[in-house]
Design an enzyme around this catalytic site. Structure first.
Site, PDB file in Angstrom:
ATOM      1  N   TYR A  53       0.844  -1.196   0.000  1.00 60.66           N
ATOM      2  CA  TYR A  53       0.000   0.000   0.000  1.00 60.66           C
ATOM      3  C   TYR A  53       0.881   1.248   0.000  1.00 60.66           C
ATOM      4  O   TYR A  53       1.652   1.484   0.932  1.00 60.66           O
ATOM      5  CB  TYR A  53      -0.922   0.044   1.216  1.00 60.66           C
ATOM      6  CG  TYR A  53      -1.983  -1.036   1.269  1.00 60.66           C
ATOM      7  CD1 TYR A  53      -2.287  -1.829   0.161  1.00 60.66           C
ATOM      8  CD2 TYR A  53      -2.691  -1.268   2.430  1.00 60.66           C
ATOM      9  CE1 TYR A  53      -3.258  -2.803   0.214  1.00 60.66           C
ATOM     10  CE2 TYR A  53      -3.679  -2.251   2.498  1.00 60.66           C
ATOM     11  CZ  TYR A  53      -3.949  -3.014   1.390  1.00 60.66           C
ATOM     12  OH  TYR A  53      -4.920  -3.985   1.464  1.00 60.66           O
ATOM     13  N   SER A 207     -13.657  -4.452   0.542  1.00 53.51           N
ATOM     14  CA  SER A 207     -14.618  -3.838  -0.379  1.00 53.51           C
ATOM     15  C   SER A 207     -16.064  -4.207  -0.034  1.00 53.51           C
ATOM     16  O   SER A 207     -16.829  -4.646  -0.895  1.00 53.51           O
ATOM     17  CB  SER A 207     -14.309  -4.220  -1.825  1.00 53.51           C
ATOM     18  OG  SER A 207     -15.002  -3.387  -2.738  1.00 53.51           O
ATOM     19  N   LYS A 217     -24.492   6.277  -3.925  1.00 55.65           N
ATOM     20  CA  LYS A 217     -24.106   7.557  -4.525  1.00 55.65           C
ATOM     21  C   LYS A 217     -24.193   7.562  -6.047  1.00 55.65           C
ATOM     22  O   LYS A 217     -24.116   8.624  -6.670  1.00 55.65           O
ATOM     23  CB  LYS A 217     -22.694   7.938  -4.092  1.00 55.65           C
ATOM     24  CG  LYS A 217     -21.602   6.994  -4.593  1.00 55.65           C
ATOM     25  CD  LYS A 217     -20.247   7.396  -4.020  1.00 55.65           C
ATOM     26  CE  LYS A 217     -19.136   6.444  -4.445  1.00 55.65           C
ATOM     27  NZ  LYS A 217     -17.834   6.811  -3.835  1.00 55.65           N
TER      28      LYS A 217
END
Length: 343
Positions: A53, A207, A217
């Site tokens: 990451y 996720s 959204k």
């Protein structure tokens, strides 16, 4: 916040995990530390990162927070991962003893700790014998460098093979598996979840909001704009967005999520996460956030109690497809057994 065992171990973790893939990328260090503060203030105790990451910066940011907050850090269970490339050399990736030794030591240094609670293999490595990986992990446990180990993104047969080889080698078994899992991505229920249940391995899904879809959204046929990953970088995953948008199942699931959210005066995100918390073998759901507000909203899922009928409604709307062989025929066989048929 509620708490659960870390898979089949005796360690206790919060049922919601702070995922830190955004740290050093979509969230700068000040924002990242504010996100950790909010997580801990709300009872969170489990932080997940990985060496890959932001090329190690996520681990460094987590490490600096741990160093600056020594009392709070005592309650934090830290998980990280190794496997993907951290350099250009041929041994700078994979699950070999050679790579994992350097990867684990580098993660310990970046995190500023002498012990990692959960060390996870980030993906399967077909080139390295599974016994080599497992014996390295057992040695790391014995050396006190890690407490437990787990896997991420493994298939059902890969998890099962690892579990049985660990038993044959008479070493500690894996405790967790980290897969992608949400109301929109349920394919792992065919084989991965049953394998985890069979092995008594806990799930740490990533996720859980289906790449943002389950926040509510997105609008049908309206490409995302504004402050979102796709809105800021339309080329990133737009093909996947188009496929999801064209799938009628997406909108069936979202309709069910949003209706239940209205009934509870909750957000769509909270409903989606709360449903995931009810699934078999669930240990802790990983939440990724770019802002404190996003995180705090998602943490509200821990207080949301869905009824059996609401769970069933969400499960029916999002049921994974099983039309292809062998899943379709297996479904017929399962049905026949239930009704006493003999075909």
């Amino acid at each position: 916040m509620k708490y659960r065992n870390l898979g089949n171990s005796g360690a206790i973790v919060s049922e919601l995990t702070l995922g830190t893939m955004t740290f050093g990328a979509e969230a700068d260090e000040a924002t990242s530390h504010a996100i950790v503060d909010a997580f801990v203030d709300n009872g969170g105790t489990f932080i997940d990162t990985a060496d890959v990451y932001s090329a190690g910066e996520s681990e460094r940011i987590v490490g600096r927070w741990l160093s600056a907050n020594p009392e709070a850090a005592k309650q934090i269970v830290v998980a990280t991962k190794g496997r993907f490339p951290m350099g250009d050399g041929p041994n700078d990736l994979g699950l070999s003893r050679r790579h994992l030794r350097t990867a684990l030591d580098a993660s310990l240094t970046r995190l500023g700790v002498d012990h990692i609670d959960l060390y996870q293999m980030h993906a399967w490595d077909a080139l390295t014998p599974i016994d080599e990986t497992l014996t390295f992990l057992d040695d790391a446990v014995t050396a006190g460098k890690i407490g437990y180990y787990g896997f991420s993104n493994y298939l059902g047969w890969q998890l099962t093979k690892a579990v049985h080889r660990a038993a044959a080698l008479n070493i500690a078994p894996p405790v967790t598996l980290q897969p992608q899992y949400s109301l929109l991505v349920r394919d792992i229920e065919h084989e991965v979840v049953p394998a985890a249940i069979d092995a008594n391995v806990g799930l740490l899904p990533w996720s859980p909001l289906g790449g943002g879809w389950l926040t509510g959204k997105y609008e049908r046929d309206v490409p995302p704009t504004g402050a979102s990953r796709l809105g800021e970088d339309p080329k990133r995953g737009m093909e996947a967005w188009e496929a999801r948008n064209a799938d009628e199942r997406t909108w069936t699931v979202l309709a069910a999520v949003e209706a239940i959210a209205r009934d509870h005066d909750a957000t769509a995100s909270q409903v989606a996460i709360a449903w995931l918390l009810t699934r078999p073998a669930m240990t802790s759901v990983i939440l990724g956030a770019r802002t404190v507000d996003q995180l705090v909203d998602n943490l509200g899922a821990s207080d949301l109690e869905l009824s059996d009928s609401e769970i069933a409604r969400l499960s029916d709307a999002s049921a994974p497809r099983a039309d292809d062989y062998p899943y379709g025929s297996a479904g017929v066989a399962q049905r026949d057994r239930k009704i006493g048929g003999g075909r």
